[in-house]
Design an enzyme around this catalytic site. Structure first.
Site, PDB file in Angstrom:
ATOM      1  NE  ARG A  55     156.835   3.763   9.236  1.00  0.00           N
ATOM      2  CZ  ARG A  55     155.733   4.533   9.261  1.00  0.00           C
ATOM      3  NH1 ARG A  55     155.174   4.956   8.142  1.00  0.00           N
ATOM      4  NH2 ARG A  55     155.203   4.890  10.412  1.00  0.00           N
ATOM      5  CE1 TYR A 108     160.330  -9.190 -12.321  1.00  0.00           C
ATOM      6  CE2 TYR A 108     159.196  -7.599 -10.926  1.00  0.00           C
ATOM      7  CZ  TYR A 108     159.943  -8.756 -11.070  1.00  0.00           C
ATOM      8  OH  TYR A 108     160.295  -9.486  -9.968  1.00  0.00           O
ATOM      9  CG  ASP A 180     160.557  -0.216 -14.536  1.00  0.00           C
ATOM     10  OD1 ASP A 180     161.776   0.036 -14.570  1.00  0.00           O
ATOM     11  OD2 ASP A 180     160.089  -1.174 -13.908  1.00  0.00           O
ATOM     12  CE  LYS A 204     166.127  -6.743 -11.466  1.00  0.00           C
ATOM     13  NZ  LYS A 204     165.152  -6.153 -10.550  1.00  0.00           N
TER      14      LYS A 204
END
Length: 406
Positions: A55, A108, A180, A204
């Site tokens: 992590r 988005y 973004d 994407k």
């Protein structure tokens, strides 16, 4: 621009543990130490090249992070388990209770929902504005504003942000510009235009095979280390950790990104030009009719074109749904959300990826019920695709056939 991101990626060269041409995958959740002191120092962030717990960091994630930093031209990058994981970590790292964000109105749907509906739990205020209107952006900034947020090419309306101008405005007000860049990897390089932090949904174009979910935050070493701080780092404490196997897979797929982006853009330009000639309502940044075309030309990397996204407005949701269903039946692509796949993907964003935005706000920003968002695929013969799509449009009476002269 003259930023050679693909060359930077090409120059990255890793050897696997046994001399493999791909770096070895580290699938351990925890790592051993020869001394207790080294473990303590690693936990405190005072060691280089040591791993404690996945992590925190892992070799596979660091390899991918280095490649993404090379892609965007930033000092470093942190990978996450999703694009929303990247966005939420950045926002919560930069903003405290009582702070304020100025954001583009066309973003988005998940980002919109996070900002408008979720952040109010933390008393973080949001002003959604038209970021193509610099005066509107300037007027929205207050002494409590802690970040300016936009998308390079917006989802789903394909508005083009003037990143250089927004960066100057952000710096004037001593706030970071967060961009973004999911829709335009390689085509636009926000950090080189003045953005402080660049985010991607790796799901994407960058991955390109629609088989995983991932994200990234590209920025300075100080900011990215802050995200991973064990005491107060939002990236660390929110736990949005990318799996090492997925990180390795994405890194391999990145090697073909430059080839894929050229073809996505080439195909999208061909379809957009021809459908515009046919009289359809087409939005694509590569068309001179696009309101942001000049801004796009000013800041894009020409060899990668204007991107693989375009929209068609066919007038109503009923027509949009009928067209998408028929195109899928004709094997022209998939009625599916997301983008960057080798096959064309199409969806009506008002009822899918932007459905979190209230209907009245959708209409106010120009998102009509009949709008279809296309992520254009890697079709080898795009003229064949165009004729097949045109045939679907004619069959549904969205497009009139040319009159035949005898």
């Amino acid at each position: 621009m003259d930023f050679k991101a693909a060359d930077n990626l090409q120059d990255l060269q890793y050897f696997g543990e046994y001399g493999g041409v791909n770096p070895s995958i580290s699938d351990s959740s925890t790592y051993t130490f020869l001394s207790a002191k080294t473990m303590f120092d690693t936990f405190e962030g005072n060691t280089e090249g040591c791993y404690l717990y996945s992590r925190h960091s892992s070799p596979s994630n660091l390899y991918l992070g280095e490649a993404l930093a090379a892609l965007e031209g930033t000092e470093t990058a942190n990978v996450t388990a999703s694009g929303m994981g990247a966005i939420s970590a950045v926002i919560l790292q930069l903003c405290n209770a009582g702070d304020h964000i100025v954001s583009s109105r066309t973003i988005y749907g998940g980002t919109y929902a996070l900002m408008k509906n979720f952040l109010k739990k933390f008393n973080i205020g949001i002003s959604f504005v038209d970021t193509t209107n610099l005066d509107a952006v300037a007027m929205a900034i207050t002494p409590k504003t802690k970040m300016l947020y936009c998308e390079s090419v917006s989802n789903p309306l394909l508005e083009v942000a003037d990143i250089e101008a927004l960066s100057k405005l952000a710096k004037k007000n001593n706030i970071p510009l967060v961009v973004d860049n999911t829709f335009s990897p390689l085509s636009i390089s926000p950090a080189k235009l003045g953005a402080d932090i660049v985010i991607h949904s790796l799901t994407k174009f960058i991955n390109g095979t629609s088989d995983c979910v991932a994200g990234v935050v590209c920025g300075t070493k100080d900011f990215c280390l802050g995200l991973k701080d064990v005491n107060n780092g939002a990236g660390m404490l929110l736990g949005s950790t990318l799996d090492s196997l997925r990180a390795s897979s994405i890194l391999k797929n990145m090697r073909t990104l430059h080839i894929r982006m050229k073809k996505h853009s080439e195909n999208a330009m061909y379809l957009a030009k021809n459908f515009e000639k046919d009289g359809l309502r087409v939005v694509y940044p590569g068309l001179k009719s696009h309101v942001g075309h000049k801004v796009m030309k000013k800041q894009y990397n020409m060899e990668y074109g204007f991107g693989g996204l375009m929209t068609l407005d066919v007038g109503s949701l009923e027509k949009a749904n009928a067209l998408m269903e028929l195109m899928q039946k004709k094997h022209l692509g998939y009625l599916a959300v997301s983008l960057g796949f080798y096959k064309t993907l199409f969806s009506a964003p008002g009822t899918s990826t932007s459905s979190e935005i209230p209907l009245e706000e959708q209409l106010e920003m120009g998102l009509s019920n009949g709008l279809i968002r296309f992520s254009i695929g890697l079709d080898d013969h795009i003229d064949r695709t165009y004729m097949a799509m045109k045939d679907c449009l004619i069959k549904l009476d969205i497009l009139k056939p040319l009159s035949i002269k005898v």
